[in-house]
Design an enzyme around this catalytic site. Sequence first.
Site: not given
Ligand SMILES: [Mg+2]
Length: 194
Positions: A10, A12
């Site tokens: 992932d 952020d």
């Molecule tokens: Mg995230």
Amino acid sequence: MKTRRAVLLDRDGTLNEDTGYPSDFRQVHIYPSAFEAVRRLRAAGFATVVVTHQAGLGRGYFDAAELARLHDRFLAEFRRQGAALDGLYACPHAGLGPEPECSCAKPGPDLGRQAARELGLDLSASFMIGDKPVDVRFGLAIGAVPVLVLTGYGRAAATALAAARLRPAFIAAGVLEAANWIIEQGSPAGHGQV
Ligand SMILES: [Mg+2]
Ligand SMILES: [Zn+2]
């Protein structure tokens, strides 16, 4: 067909601080440990691929050209740090409302499957690292081993996952600890060992 093991990551809250909807690379603060994590995963033979939801595009906070520029800079910074990423896949849809408007948002498996096709990945021998319940559910949906990090929204995610009786295979303080744990696992049973 030759396939590679991968670690899907992932963006952020996992590789960089979750600061909302950055539209410019200068607003993106990559965790210094993320470079080391990717360097170690690469050295251990894993492909490293970012799978991210960038709802700010669908919501009009930035346009496709701005997001492409940001991601070019993001990938260039990882390369500069000796931590080249193999790919970056983003769902640009707004994700508002209770019903999914697309099949490319996590936990839908589409972006993982696209990455597997384009990069020749063996998802069943791969891992997914993220900070939200959708990341863990995405990892499970593509048949990878899900790892939760406690950066970003990770602490709230740990609570929500426990309530839903969904268990990540490992909970790490951050992406570097997650990478170290993955490397320690060796090859999953039945994959890639001769
Ligand atoms: Mg995230
Ligand atoms: Zn989408």
